[in-house]
Design an enzyme around this catalytic site. Structure first.
Site, PDB file in Angstrom:
ATOM      1  N   SER A 111       0.655  -1.177   0.046  1.00 48.81           N
ATOM      2  CA  SER A 111       0.044   0.067   0.055  1.00 48.81           C
ATOM      3  C   SER A 111       0.954   1.309   0.056  1.00 48.81           C
ATOM      4  CB  SER A 111      -0.900  -0.016   1.182  1.00 48.81           C
ATOM      5  OG  SER A 111      -0.299  -0.043   2.448  1.00 48.81           O
ATOM      6  N   GLY A 113       4.609   0.980   0.672  1.00 49.46           N
ATOM      7  CA  GLY A 113       6.053   0.563   0.559  1.00 49.46           C
ATOM      8  C   GLY A 113       6.944   0.857   1.643  1.00 49.46           C
ATOM      9  N   HIS A 114       6.485   0.979   2.905  1.00 51.00           N
ATOM     10  CA  HIS A 114       7.300   1.397   4.034  1.00 51.00           C
ATOM     11  C   HIS A 114       7.751   0.270   4.804  1.00 51.00           C
ATOM     12  CE1 HIS A 114       7.385   5.939   4.532  1.00 51.00           C
ATOM     13  NE2 HIS A 114       6.543   5.826   3.509  1.00 51.00           N
ATOM     14  N   ASP A 115       7.201  -0.953   4.432  1.00 57.51           N
ATOM     15  CA  ASP A 115       7.900  -2.118   5.302  1.00 57.51           C
ATOM     16  C   ASP A 115       9.401  -1.985   5.272  1.00 57.51           C
ATOM     17  OD1 ASP A 115       8.688  -5.003   5.396  1.00 57.51           O
ATOM     18  OD2 ASP A 115       6.567  -5.321   5.874  1.00 57.51           O
ATOM     19  N   SER A 120       6.641  -6.502   1.364  1.00 51.48           N
ATOM     20  CA  SER A 120       5.525  -5.962   0.708  1.00 51.48           C
ATOM     21  C   SER A 120       5.875  -6.054  -0.855  1.00 51.48           C
ATOM     22  CB  SER A 120       4.930  -4.611   0.880  1.00 51.48           C
ATOM     23  OG  SER A 120       5.643  -3.566   0.888  1.00 51.48           O
ATOM     24  N   GLY A 184      -3.352   1.262   4.322  1.00 53.04           N
ATOM     25  CA  GLY A 184      -3.579   0.099   4.345  1.00 53.04           C
ATOM     26  C   GLY A 184      -2.707  -0.670   5.374  1.00 53.04           C
ATOM     27  N   TYR A 192       1.282   4.688  15.349  1.00 51.74           N
ATOM     28  CA  TYR A 192       1.153   5.628  16.296  1.00 51.74           C
ATOM     29  C   TYR A 192       1.628   6.841  15.755  1.00 51.74           C
ATOM     30  CZ  TYR A 192       6.287   6.070  15.949  1.00 51.74           C
ATOM     31  OH  TYR A 192       7.641   6.098  15.382  1.00 51.74           O
ATOM     32  N   TYR A 476       8.062  -3.667  17.983  1.00 57.21           N
ATOM     33  CA  TYR A 476       7.072  -3.236  17.152  1.00 57.21           C
ATOM     34  C   TYR A 476       6.902  -3.678  15.649  1.00 57.21           C
ATOM     35  CZ  TYR A 476       4.131   0.473  15.031  1.00 57.21           C
ATOM     36  OH  TYR A 476       3.306   1.328  14.616  1.00 57.21           O
ATOM     37  N   TYR A 479       8.139  -1.667  12.520  1.00 55.64           N
ATOM     38  CA  TYR A 479       9.499  -1.643  12.481  1.00 55.64           C
ATOM     39  C   TYR A 479       9.801  -3.040  12.030  1.00 55.64           C
ATOM     40  CZ  TYR A 479       9.008   2.882  14.809  1.00 55.64           C
ATOM     41  OH  TYR A 479       8.621   4.030  15.089  1.00 55.64           O
TER      42      TYR A 479
END
Length: 551
Positions: A111, A113-115, A120, A184, A192, A476, A479
């Site tokens: 969704s 791309g921050h994984d 992802s 997403g 957070y 987390y 992260y």
């Protein structure tokens, strides 16, 4: 004549692309098979290049790299997808699930791309895979009378913030600090942000969702049931289905908020000030979010020497006068003054905390561009007891040994301590003082360089063991850290035991419930990746049913 030629060309284009949807059975490539199947199972009728991208296309790398945040996941040695599909409607997503199952192709879903480990859009599981990129599904509908908003999975949190502020200056949503996060995936991990101490996480303020399950069926909260709705709110992304959209409960924000950033180096007493911050960060007024960004900078006084800097980067839901009164009573050691404080609107505070320059217009949020693209490795910790000054001094030595270290300490307390650990799968609640994000960054795609930095952060993480939460050492899930463990044999009887290692760190006691729900809604483990929730092996499931039948 020109008009008739245009009509003729258009006719032949329609015929050509219609024929593409009835490819012969001799088709052998994955992209062609997938395209044909999508056409057969949805209303898709667009030309191939508009939504399907293969490694042979000139635009493939542009699409692959478009939202990828961690450049470490894009180096040539990392396996790439055979196809990127960018669906334009919900039925296209349904068809993608159906076709991946029919063709026995692994799906990766992106969704924003921050994984952090790129799962992802990459795969280390040794089988062909397709990326379903949701970037074209980014509709947002804000209802100020109901105080709610629906946002599709491909929309960024920055876009959501902007659309809310467009409709109301006193409504907001408590989600991420980085404005290019895709809604997403972001909410499936917790979400957070600067209002978490006042209103909780994004997942705590979600009231409905739409999801495509392992059968390709679209479900909302009512049809999916409360168990699955519980699981998708921070049960980790891409384990239970494909999130299509979230319905958010909006919160009331003041017309004026106050921001400040105050930096202290070691020479300016940073160690003692940070030790005191740990005493007050989770107990101070819950309208104040005061995180600490820690890095290494050049000394002002001595050229060529470096020191550690701690920057208190903050948002307060109220006026500067009220903030100063709170700080003078609870944290005078920081020495906050009126000139440090800037009053602004809530949407302006979003830009401030995201690091945009002063006077940047809010419309920049509609661009959805990441402010942070690097080669990096990250890890996380939750801290339940203050780290003593001696521990901080040992930490400083290790930071000074690294080229570009970064740590971010995020305060908890407030509403975070008032929500049960089992209310959602997010368990890091009461008793947490703050969360640590560790980062090491580098600028070149060099393997030796990457190994050097990754080794350093692992050693730092080992040093921090005695100061972090224990039994389990919490982490987390947004992260993402594959050092904690990976699913190697995803369909074997040992998958549950393998996953428990990292699952207990991310979810604590909620992990077992997540596994039970996963086993029920996706028994074939269709939605899987290196750290997806596993299913129980059939023998174990039968034993559980037998025990229930004996009562």
């Amino acid at each position: 004549m020109a008009s008739s030629n245009y009509i003729m060309v258009s006719f032949f284009m329609v015929v050509l692309w219609s024929c593409c949807c009835v490819l012969s059975d001799n088709t052998t490539t994955t992209p062609e098979k997938f395209y044909q199947c999508i056409c057969n199972n949805s209303d898709f009728s667009e030309p191939f290049p508009t939504a399907f991208f293969t490694p042979n296309d000139d635009t493939f790398n542009t699409i692959l790299n478009s939202t990828a945040q961690n450049l470490r996941c894009l180096v040539p040695s990392v396996p790439k997808p055979e196809l990127i599909f960018t669906p334009m409607t919900e039925p296209h997503v349904q068809a993608a699930v159906i076709c991946a199952k029919q063709l026995d192709i692994q799906l990766r879903v992106r969704s924003g791309g921050h994984d952090y480990e790129g799962i992802s859009y990459i795969s280390d599981m040794g089988s062909p895979f397709v990326v379903v990129d949701l970037s074209k599904l980014r509709g947002i509908n804000v209802d100020v009378e109901e105080n709610t908003a629906w946002a599709q999975a491909g929309a960024t949190v920055g876009e959501v913030y902007y659309r809310i502020s467009e409709k109301s200056k006193t409504l907001g949503f408590p989600a991420g600090l980085c404005t290019s996060l895709g809604v997403g995936g972001h909410i499936t991990g917790g979400a957070y942000g600067s209002m978490m101490r006042k209103f909780g996480l994004g997942v705590d303020n979600v009231i409905d969702a739409r999801i495509a399950n392992a059968n390709g069926t679209i479900l909302d909260r009512k049809s999916m049931g409360e168990d699955l709705f519980w699981a998708i709110r921070r049960g980790g992304g891409a384990s239970f289905g494909i999130i299509l959209s979230w319905k958010m409960k909006l919160v009331t924000v003041p017309s004026t908020v106050t921001c400040f950033t105050v930096a202290k180096t070691l020479e300016e007493g940073a160690t003692k000030i940070l030790y005191k911050w740990q005493q007050v960060a989770d107990k101070i007024d819950d309208g104040l979010f005061m995180r600490v960004i820690i890095n290494v900078v050049d000394k002002k006084e001595v050229k060529g020497e470096r020191t550690v800097q701690t920057a208190y980067n903050s948002v307060f839901l109220g006026s500067a006068d009220t903030l100063l009164q709170i700080m003078n009573e609870s944290f005078p050691e920081l020495g906050l003054t009126q000139k440090d404080c800037t009053e602004m609107s809530w949407i302006e505070s979003i830009l401030y905390i995201a690091g945009y320059p002063t006077n940047t217009p809010p419309e920049v949020l509609l661009q959805g561009k990441s402010q942070f693209k690097n080669y990096f490795k990250a890890k996380s910790d939750f801290v339940r007891q203050p780290i003593p000054e001696t521990g901080l001094e040992g930490l400083w030595k290790r930071l000074l040994d690294e080229d570009s270290p970064l740590m971010i300490w995020n305060p908890y307390g407030g509403m975070m301590a008032n929500i049960s650990e089992s209310e959602t799968p997010f368990p890091h609640r009461k008793g947490v003082i703050f969360k640590i994000q560790y980062l090491t960054l580098w600028s070149q795609p060099d393997q030796e360089l990457a190994t050097k930095h990754v080794d350093w952060i692992r050693k730092l993480y080992n040093y921090m063991t005695s100061y972090a939460s224990m039994f389990p050492r919490e982490a987390y899930v947004n992260y993402r850290d594959l050092d904690l463990g990976m699913n190697k044999n995803v369909n074997s009887s040992s998958s549950f035991a393998q996953a428990s290692v990292w699952g207990n760190k991310y979810f604590k006691n909620n992990f077992n419930r997540l596994v039970q729900i996963k086993t029920k809604v996706d028994p074939e483990n269709f939605f899987r990746h290196e750290q997806s929730i596993p299913v129980l092996p059939p023998t174990f499931t039968r034993k559980r049913k037998g025990k229930r039948s004996n009562h």
